[in-house]
Design a protein around this motif. Structure first.
Motif, PDB file in Angstrom:
ATOM      1  N   PRO A 142       3.624   3.247  -5.624  1.00  0.00           N
ATOM      2  CA  PRO A 142       2.086   3.700  -4.576  1.00  0.00           C
ATOM      3  C   PRO A 142       1.422   4.787  -4.611  1.00  0.00           C
ATOM      4  N   VAL A 151      -0.936   4.312  -7.918  1.00  0.00           N
ATOM      5  CA  VAL A 151      -1.624   3.492  -7.594  1.00  0.00           C
ATOM      6  C   VAL A 151      -3.130   4.274  -7.893  1.00  0.00           C
ATOM      7  N   GLU A 152      -2.545   5.120  -6.412  1.00  0.00           N
ATOM      8  CA  GLU A 152      -3.393   6.365  -5.871  1.00  0.00           C
ATOM      9  C   GLU A 152      -3.648   7.651  -6.657  1.00  0.00           C
ATOM     10  N   ARG A 174      -5.855   5.561  -8.731  1.00  0.00           N
ATOM     11  CA  ARG A 174      -7.473   4.764  -8.317  1.00  0.00           C
ATOM     12  C   ARG A 174      -8.378   6.077  -7.703  1.00  0.00           C
ATOM     13  N   LYS A 206     -10.754   7.073   1.572  1.00  0.00           N
ATOM     14  CA  LYS A 206     -10.635   6.134   1.908  1.00  0.00           C
ATOM     15  C   LYS A 206     -11.648   4.693   2.679  1.00  0.00           C
ATOM     16  N   GLU A 214      -5.707  -4.517  -2.138  1.00  0.00           N
ATOM     17  CA  GLU A 214      -4.715  -3.542  -2.354  1.00  0.00           C
ATOM     18  C   GLU A 214      -5.127  -2.441  -1.051  1.00  0.00           C
ATOM     19  N   MET A 215      -6.047  -1.927  -1.040  1.00  0.00           N
ATOM     20  CA  MET A 215      -6.716  -0.878  -0.948  1.00  0.00           C
ATOM     21  C   MET A 215      -6.493  -0.321   0.692  1.00  0.00           C
ATOM     22  N   THR A 236      -3.783  -3.105   2.001  1.00  0.00           N
ATOM     23  CA  THR A 236      -2.266  -3.160   1.897  1.00  0.00           C
ATOM     24  C   THR A 236      -1.816  -1.404   1.636  1.00  0.00           C
ATOM     25  N   SER A 237      -2.489  -0.945   0.525  1.00  0.00           N
ATOM     26  CA  SER A 237      -1.926   0.752   1.207  1.00  0.00           C
ATOM     27  C   SER A 237      -2.010   1.722   1.926  1.00  0.00           C
ATOM     28  N   GLU A 238      -2.893   0.838   3.137  1.00  0.00           N
ATOM     29  CA  GLU A 238      -3.089   2.510   4.563  1.00  0.00           C
ATOM     30  C   GLU A 238      -1.765   1.528   5.496  1.00  0.00           C
TER      31      GLU A 238
END
Lengths: 274, 180
Positions: free
Chosen positions: A241, A244-245, A248, A257, B174-175, B177-179
């Motif tokens: 993760p 991924v962060e 992004r 976000k 995906e954003m 989900t990551s939250e």
């Protein structure tokens, strides 16, 4: 639509894998330089095989399996040539000469032998005829393909091809969620079992190779076999993760976000309006 | 002005240039060169050697750039450079050329290793009679059922839009989900 191609681009092992995973029913016709193989499948399982002009009537198969003598074969060919395979099989079983298991074992051995011979074919074309099955009077079997696929993959020796298949050893593996696949039924070698024991989304292929004391080629060959059999799949290493962060964040001009989501929604609206 | 980028990758002659051309608001800045190899020339006459470049202006503050990678393996040194900072990527596969499936999978794995961003696979030339069925392609490419494999005709704007939208939905998902 067509399922056709060339063996130089698509190996027999890969075709078996596709048929197995897609539970296909039909006949795979492989045209080699000298002969044509017809392999029938029902629901992704091997049902029947025929190679070129080879005599594949039941009597000939039982003779090859040493279940009939040459004399007996000759008598059957002379006196019972009008019997279908199913009728001949039933006659031999009813006469207590053979058991049903004997007949099926001989067919299994013959059909798998044809597949093994096909593994050596590197030149030729193939196409798959959906729903085409052997004539009704032939005895068909129901053989799982996984072991044959693993065996075929074992014969793959070209490092370049393996490298194409598994370009990065920094990826991890996980078991696929296939209800049909049963590891216990597979004939895995000691080395394959050793690799299987380390499979986890937390271990990279490189780490597994190190733990099993294998070089790149050895680990690639084993993993290729497991991949082809549909037992495992390549995944990114777990705990990504953060990566991924990071990726992004690098891709997004907005850091917040909610702003990022708003940006993606603006892109969606724009693409819709094109 | 904010800019974001997506990468369109895939084997030689998969239809990447056409894909970008279908939706770009500018003429695709293409760096195509005449092909020198005999086997490649039988497939097409010119190929992308550095990259294709298309643009979609979202509003006065935001622009989406589409980068197409060169398909020939000898230009793969460009891939990593192009993949830097991408929002997501699209792997184009020619549904009528099974001989390229292995390479497509290899490209997919390579891009996944470069950046863990969302991606979709576009099965191009689905309008051709010799095109493989999507499910057969999924197995041949060994794509997990969760990976989006989308029918596409690179010259048809609507299917191209659909591929881009599906990629954006994946990015959004995906954003979210990551939250959690």
């Amino acid at each position: 639509m067509a399922l056709r191609g060339n063996l130089r681009d698509f190996t027999v092992t890969q075709l078996l894998n596709l048929i197995n995973l897609a539970n296909k029913t039909g006949t795979l016709l492989v045209e080699g330089p000298n002969e044509v193989a017809r392999i029938a499948f029902r629901d992704g399982k091997l049902a029947y095989a025929q190679l070129g002009q080879e005599d594949n009537r039941l009597a000939a198969i039982l003779h090859r399996a040493n279940r009939l003598t040459t004399g007996q074969l000759r008598v059957i060919q002379m006196r019972a040539s009008s019997l279908s395979d199913k009728e001949l099989g039933l006659s031999l079983i009813n006469a207590n000469y053979l058991t049903q298991e004997d007949v099926l074992n001989a067919l299994h051995a013959y059909f798998t032998d044809i597949i093994r011979r096909l593994f050596a074919w590197v030149e030729g074309t193939f196409h798959f005829e959906n729903e085409m099955l052997p004539p009704e009077d032939r005895i068909t079997v129901r053989l799982d393909l996984e072991n044959l696929i693993i065996e075929g993959a074992r014969q793959l020796r070209e490092f370049e091809q393996l490298q194409d298949e598994i370009p990065s050893l920094d990826m991890a593996l996980r078991f696929t969620e296939r209800p049909g696949a049963n590891l216990q039924k597979m004939n895995l070698s000691v080395e394959e079992w050793r690799v299987v024991s380390y499979i986890s989304p937390r271990n990279t292929i490189q780490q597994i190779a190190a733990a099993c004391k294998m070089n790149d080629m050895e680990i690639r060959r084993i993993i290729y076999g497991l991949l082809q059999a549909g037992l495992v799949e390549v995944v990114r290493i777990e705990n990504v993760p953060a990566a991924v962060e990071k990726a992004r964040a690098a891709a997004m001009p907005a850091q917040n976000k909610e702003e990022q989501k708003s940006l993606v929604n603006r892109l969606i609206s724009r693409i819709r309006s094109i | 002005m904010q800019t974001v980028k997506m990468v369109v990758t895939g084997p030689f002659s998969a239809g990447k240039t056409e894909f970008i051309r279908s939706v770009s608001e500018i003429d695709v800045v293409s760096t195509e060169r005449k092909i020198t190899g005999d086997s490649e020339r039988t497939v097409k006459q010119a190929t992308t050697v550095a990259m294709d470049f298309g643009r979609i202006t979202v509003d006065e503050d935001l622009v989406l750039y589409l980068f197409g990678t060169p398909g020939q393996k000898r230009f793969d040194f460009m891939w990593e450079i192009l993949s830097e900072g991408m929002l997501g990527f699209i792997v184009m596969v020619d549904s009528t050329r099974p001989e390229t499936f292995r390479e497509a999978r290899s490209i997919l794995e390579t891009f996944r290793a470069y950046a863990p961003t969302p991606y979709v696979v576009a099965a191009n030339k689905q309008d051709a009679s010799e095109a493989w069925e999507l499910e057969d392609m999924r197995h041949a490419l060994r794509l997990d059922s969760k990976v989006k494999l989308l029918p596409c005709v690179a010259t048809d704007k609507n299917t191209v839009k659909n591929v881009l939208l599906e990629l954006l939905y994946s990015i959004l998902a995906e954003m979210e989900t990551s939250e959690k």
